[in-house]
Write an enzyme that holds these catalytic residues in place. Sequence first.
Site, mmCIF file in Angstrom:
data_model
loop_
_atom_site.group_PDB
_atom_site.id
_atom_site.type_symbol
_atom_site.label_atom_id
_atom_site.label_comp_id
_atom_site.label_asym_id
_atom_site.label_seq_id
_atom_site.Cartn_x
_atom_site.Cartn_y
_atom_site.Cartn_z
ATOM 1 N N ILE A 91 39.036 43.252 46.874
ATOM 2 C CA ILE A 91 38.811 43.446 45.443
ATOM 3 C C ILE A 91 39.391 42.227 44.732
ATOM 4 C CG2 ILE A 91 39.265 44.893 43.433
ATOM 5 C CD1 ILE A 91 39.522 47.272 45.326
ATOM 6 N N LEU A 147 43.642 44.207 47.679
ATOM 7 C CA LEU A 147 43.558 44.080 46.221
ATOM 8 C C LEU A 147 44.200 42.756 45.810
ATOM 9 C CD1 LEU A 147 42.999 45.244 43.373
ATOM 10 C CD2 LEU A 147 45.248 46.346 43.501
ATOM 11 N N ASP A 148 43.373 41.844 45.308
ATOM 12 C CA ASP A 148 43.853 40.514 44.900
ATOM 13 C C ASP A 148 43.258 40.184 43.535
ATOM 14 O OD1 ASP A 148 45.089 38.047 44.957
ATOM 15 O OD2 ASP A 148 43.543 37.103 46.184
ATOM 16 N N ALA A 149 43.549 41.015 42.529
ATOM 17 C CA ALA A 149 42.915 40.879 41.220
ATOM 18 C C ALA A 149 43.924 40.812 40.078
ATOM 19 C CB ALA A 149 41.965 42.055 40.971
ATOM 20 N N ASN A 170 48.359 42.462 46.384
ATOM 21 C CA ASN A 170 49.052 41.234 46.018
ATOM 22 C C ASN A 170 49.593 41.409 44.596
ATOM 23 O OD1 ASN A 170 49.965 38.575 45.785
ATOM 24 N ND2 ASN A 170 47.953 37.814 45.169
#
Length: 547
Positions: free
Chosen positions: A298, A365-367, A399
């Site tokens: 993501i 999740l890197d958003a 993250n």
Amino acid sequence: MTARSALSYRPTNPELAVFVSGITSMGIEILALRIVAPQFGNHIYTVGGIMTVCLAALSLGYWQGGKRAPDATNRQITWLLLATATYIGVVIFASDLLLLQTSSLPLSPRYAALPASIALFGPPTYLLGFISPYAAELSQKKSTGEASGHVYALGTIGSILGSAATTFVLIPALTVDTIGLVFGVALVGTALFLEAPALPRKPTLASVGVAVLLVAATGVGPVALDYRGDVVYQTQTAYQELEVVDNGDVRTLYLGGARHSAMDLEDPDRHVFEYTTYFHLPMLMADDVDDVGDVLFIGGGGYTGPKDFERSYDVDVDVVEIDPEVTDTAEAYFGLEHGENMTTHTTDGRQYLQNTGEEYDLIVLDAYKKDQVPFHLTTVEFMELVSDRLADDGRFHANVIAAPTGSAGEFYRAQRKTMDEAFGETYAFRTSDANAIQNIEIVATNEETDFTAAELDDRNAERDLPVDLAEQIDNRLGALEATDAPVLRDDRGEVDSLLDPMLGQRYVIEESDGDTASGDGETPSIAAGTVPLAVAGRIGRREPAES
């Protein structure tokens, strides 16, 4: 007013000026965030500060204009339009320098953007505020109420059009400077129309002079050394300012003025940012690497993680990236190639999970950004949705940007506590030895796993992973101690207050060669949101290159 009369209606010259001023005032307000955000961030305080300044200036203009309205003339409206256009030219030419100067003022980070917002957008909005009461005074309507209602309705319709056009058409298609030019030329054109057909000498010459100033400011602008490197591509997307900057052999993707992804042009497989190696930690927590077959990221950015997983493992990779320009840029500048094992979905991450029937072995999740975190991707309801979309033995990797301890770690503690509510076990890893704001990697498992550091070390030694994770394992943080941090929920807007302690503090990203670099687009040891004056330039204000 009947439909027929509405279609045949022709506004008077003052009414036309009100309509155009409504378009311009709202357009300036929306454009202001794109000008200020690269220097001060696009958090809630920047947005709210800009709105406060523009509304206050407009109200002051209404008040002063109402006091002077008995002496109003069409000629005075002409000069107001030209004066506003002139100031827009100043904003185009000098905004970078003014942003740099005001960023050094000794203010709380919460209020840091206010001086620049006042200086840049207060005067033009104030001048535009005069036009509505002037037009009401010059109206041909029989009563004061009818004249005022008619004029302010026209201004509001103009504001609606300005808001929609700036948001959906101008920002995605043009640079900030070019949009400013469009607004300035619209004001000059309206001023000339008000004087037509006579076109007296002074207003006409002034209009030509202002038009030349606008074109010159847009085309020339102050140019100086950009300390980040060479800007090879820049564009305004529907979501953010996007830049690709080359500094030696390293190519960096900037989103909203902050470093997001990087690639070594000589060695594209190298992890430039150390935190991206931590994405492999969940592979140690799977019973077998071969059990991981379906992976979801993501947030795409420069696609460092998705490319790495597609290259390193026998997996199918789905990527959810809300901004299509980011994906296009990754293809043009960061070597992204969509094959049969990688698919990109252009949508919101939570919406994708709600609508998909897919089940994943790993979700990454890197958003998040330091000063802008999508609230709906932090809550316990979202975490439960992620858990439902994972296999029973699936892993989730987030993250998170925060400090590991202290007041700047409030968001980390809240986010981990929230994840503890939805998952069987969580593990957290710092990415820097410093206590500064950094990337903290949180891995969650659906099952209660209780891995010890020794067990992870053994798996790291046994498994043929593309990176050695011994140092990453050593950076494991302890279990979350008793804390009054909140569990984040959809019905509570607490994320912004949790980010408050990080405003103005330095955010570091460890690089794989051992260097520490700041993650907000500044050089090491420079506070977030500041740039050395000696190397300041028109940062982020370049014309897009052909991609």
